[in-house]
Design a protein around this motif. Structure first.
Motif, mmCIF file in Angstrom:
data_model
loop_
_atom_site.group_PDB
_atom_site.id
_atom_site.type_symbol
_atom_site.label_atom_id
_atom_site.label_comp_id
_atom_site.label_asym_id
_atom_site.label_seq_id
_atom_site.Cartn_x
_atom_site.Cartn_y
_atom_site.Cartn_z
ATOM 1 N N GLN A 101 0.866 -1.183 0.000
ATOM 2 C CA GLN A 101 0.000 0.000 0.000
ATOM 3 C C GLN A 101 0.896 1.224 0.000
ATOM 4 N N SER A 102 0.422 2.302 -0.613
ATOM 5 C CA SER A 102 1.219 3.529 -0.682
ATOM 6 C C SER A 102 0.415 4.684 -0.111
ATOM 7 N N ASP A 104 -4.286 6.414 -10.469
ATOM 8 C CA ASP A 104 -3.794 5.156 -9.923
ATOM 9 C C ASP A 104 -4.294 4.027 -10.825
ATOM 10 N N THR A 157 -6.673 1.328 -8.976
ATOM 11 C CA THR A 157 -8.002 1.672 -8.481
ATOM 12 C C THR A 157 -8.792 2.543 -9.443
ATOM 13 N N THR A 187 -5.746 11.452 -8.602
ATOM 14 C CA THR A 187 -5.134 12.329 -7.623
ATOM 15 C C THR A 187 -4.997 13.714 -8.230
ATOM 16 N N THR A 214 -9.529 5.589 0.700
ATOM 17 C CA THR A 214 -8.692 5.439 -0.480
ATOM 18 C C THR A 214 -7.798 4.218 -0.301
ATOM 19 N N SER A 228 -4.546 1.745 -2.392
ATOM 20 C CA SER A 228 -3.502 1.732 -3.404
ATOM 21 C C SER A 228 -3.075 0.290 -3.607
ATOM 22 N N ASN A 248 -0.903 -1.688 -5.305
ATOM 23 C CA ASN A 248 0.309 -1.636 -6.109
ATOM 24 C C ASN A 248 0.518 -2.935 -6.880
ATOM 25 N N ASP A 257 2.270 4.756 -11.133
ATOM 26 C CA ASP A 257 1.074 5.527 -11.460
ATOM 27 C C ASP A 257 1.112 5.968 -12.915
#
Length: 574
Positions: A293-294, A312, A315, A319, A338, A340, A342, A376
């Motif tokens: 996760q970021s 992203d 998802t 952003t 939210t 992330s 990855n 991204d």
């Protein structure tokens, strides 16, 4: 005829008598002659014979006396041995009750607390927690404190204290174990609390907080070969262990605050871990693939130029101006949060060493490395005014870090110490303060943020029932600010603002500071108030002082702090 026979018989008898008389006479004559030659010879022989008989008898008597004495000695020795054996037996008989008590006390607890089902043993665990929270600044947090969100003095919440009661740290757990064979063991462990907060949860009336997974994983152990596999949700491999690299031996600070202490590196997340032990389990190596996760910096000043957006890929969320916008709800995720997802797992490798010191292993030393990936899609429209090249491209950036830790039993059953650290780029989410992993450059490129965190503490077992602890930790992030024209982007003193004491200490003042450093010192105690057949009751008290420092601007460094007090009543029925 009869007369003749009688005469013959009488003549024979007469001759016989004559011969008999002549024999002794001759012998007497000879004997008389020898006596005349040595009159004492016969007497000496008789005396000599008598002496020999006496000597033989004396030797026999002496031999018999020696045998009697030896028999007496053996009898005395046997009697002494019998008396010693009887005394030892009597002593052992007298000691039997104490020995039995000692042996019983030394044995592990009876397995009555385990359920048996088809060769699998199931052990229940957990506790009921009734806890209190007081903070002199309101951070709108339950039992897990948001350390990095302590308000600066210009925020109204900094003037309001906070009191809460909570039962959400109550915990339920189970451990199911079975043996495939003598050297292959399998287990499943689950641990749950009530710190989930669905949209129906509230603190107004029903307090309908839902259960959540803390840990839920399975393990396979091949003892003979020293291989161990873990799959499921567990403490991250970056978390400090106390023994080898084995589950359920993690050593978080013994705080009541469920967010632990700033500087403590940890996470609980799904993973696949493989471990190998060597040299009589004194050396351990492990590698883990963990759910990535970021977290990105989302402060007000973290802006992207007009016409630049980041999408992203996982998802579909967009952003804009550095704050992830909420996209459409995805299956299994709350649309308010939210996420992330990855494309590459976090890869962690760890080694641990436990040398013998004397006959024990009081020292545990470990070191680890971590690799992370950030990815991204960046879109620049033709409407941008910063001269950036229009188009769509990807941002593929790596992050990495390393860490180390040590636990040491200084005095057995009296004093334990521990220390750990972690440093690297893009590792913020592994710290208790939750500083960001990365930020964005003016062109939308991802920029991992450099951060260092460390923790040290000690636990004193003052009595068998009372533990006292003291811990201190810190997390510090470097700036990752970039400038495009006259505007600053990224993370740090993003606007280049000159902060003033008046702006940061006056309610409503201008102080858009970004947190750079979080540090804390905390102390507390745990008291085993009751231990018996009905379980155990523990009482806890913790005080912490947390300090926040923002990035400097205009020669002034924004600063704030908070004092927190926690109380805990825990009942362990299992």
């Amino acid at each position: 005829m009869k007369t003749k026979a009688s005469l013959l018989s009488g003549a024979a008898i007469l001759v016989g008598c004559t011969l008999w008389a002549a024999g002794p006479a001759d012998a007497a004559v000879k004997h008389h002659k020898s006596e005349k030659a040595n009159p004492n010879a016969g007497l000496a022989a008789e005396v000599q014979a008598l002496k020999e008989q006496v000597q033989a008898l004396t030797a026999t008597v002496q031999q018999q006396q020696a045998q009697v004495q030896a028999s007496t000695a053996r009898a005395d020795e046997a009697s002494a041995q019998a008396q010693a054996a009887q005394a030892k037996l009597d002593d052992q008989i007298q000691r039997i009750p104490d020995t039995v008590k000692t042996e019983v006390a030394a044995q592990p607890a009876p397995t009555l607390d385990k359920l048996k089902y088809k060769g699998v043993s199931v052990q229940l665990g957990g506790f009921l927690a009734a806890e209190g929270i007081y903070r002199n600044k309101n951070i709108a947090s339950d039992i897990s404190s948001s350390f990095a969100k302590i308000p600066f003095e210009n925020a109204p919440l900094s003037r309001s204290d906070e009191t809460r009661f909570t039962a959400r740290q109550s915990r339920l757990s189970f451990l199911a174990q079975g043996d495939i064979n003598k050297v292959t063991h399998v287990a499943m462990y689950g641990e749950f609390d009530f710190q989930g907060a669905a949209q129906t949860a509230n603190s107004n009336e029903s307090n309908s907080y839902n259960p959540r997974i803390r840990n839920l994983y399975g393990t396979i152990d091949w003892d003979y070969y020293g291989w161990h596999v873990l799959a499921g949700q567990n403490w991250s491999l970056v978390t400090l262990n106390s023994k080898g690299i084995t589950p359920r031996n993690e050593v978080p600070p013994p705080s009541i605050d469920a967010q632990y202490v700033p500087g403590f590196a940890w996470a609980r997340q799904p993973q696949l871990r493989v471990t190998k032990d060597f040299a009589d389990k004194s050396v351990w190596l492990a590698a883990s693939l963990e759910n990535p996760q970021s977290t990105f910096a989302g402060t007000a000043g973290n802006q992207l130029p007009t016409g630049v957006s980041v999408i992203d890929l996982a998802t579909g969320n967009t952003t804009i101006n550095g704050a992830p916008a909420v996209g459409a709800a995805f299956s299994g995720f709350n649309s308010v949060n939210t996420s992330s997802l990855n494309r590459i797992p976090d890869v962690i490798v760890k080694a641990a060493w436990e040398p013998y010191i004397g006959l024990t292993r009081p020292l545990h030393v470990e070191a680890f490395g971590i690799y992370r990936s950030f990815y991204d899609t960046i879109t620049v429209t033709s409407a941008n005014t910063q001269g950036l090249t229009p188009g769509t491209r990807t941002s593929d950036v790596s992050g990495a870090g390393f860490g180390a830790g040590v636990t040491y039993t200084v005095v057995p059953k009296l004093l334990d110490v521990q220390a750990s650290m972690m440093s690297g780029k893009g590792i913020g989410r592994y710290g208790s303060s939750q500083l960001p992993d990365a930020t964005l450059k003016p062109d939308g490129e991802i920029a991992p943020i450099q951060e260092t965190m460390f923790l040290a503490g000690a636990t004193l077992h003052a009595t068998p029932n009372l533990d006292l602890y003291l811990f201190g930790g810190k997390e510090r992030a470097n700036d990752e600010a970039n400038r495009l024209g006259n505007t600053f982007y990224g993370f740090g003193n993003l606007s280049g603002a000159a902060f003033t004491a008046a702006g940061c200490t006056t309610v409503g003042g201008s102080c858009s500071a970004t947190v750079r450093q979080v540090s804390q010192i905390t102390a507390g105690l745990w008291d085993k108030a009751y231990t018996g057949s009905f379980g155990q009751v523990r009482l806890g008290l913790q005080y912490s002082h947390t300090m926040l420092d923002g990035f400097s601007g205009g020669g002034y460094t924004p600063h704030t702090s908070a004092d927190m007090v926690f109380t805990s009543f825990r009942y362990y029925p299992f």
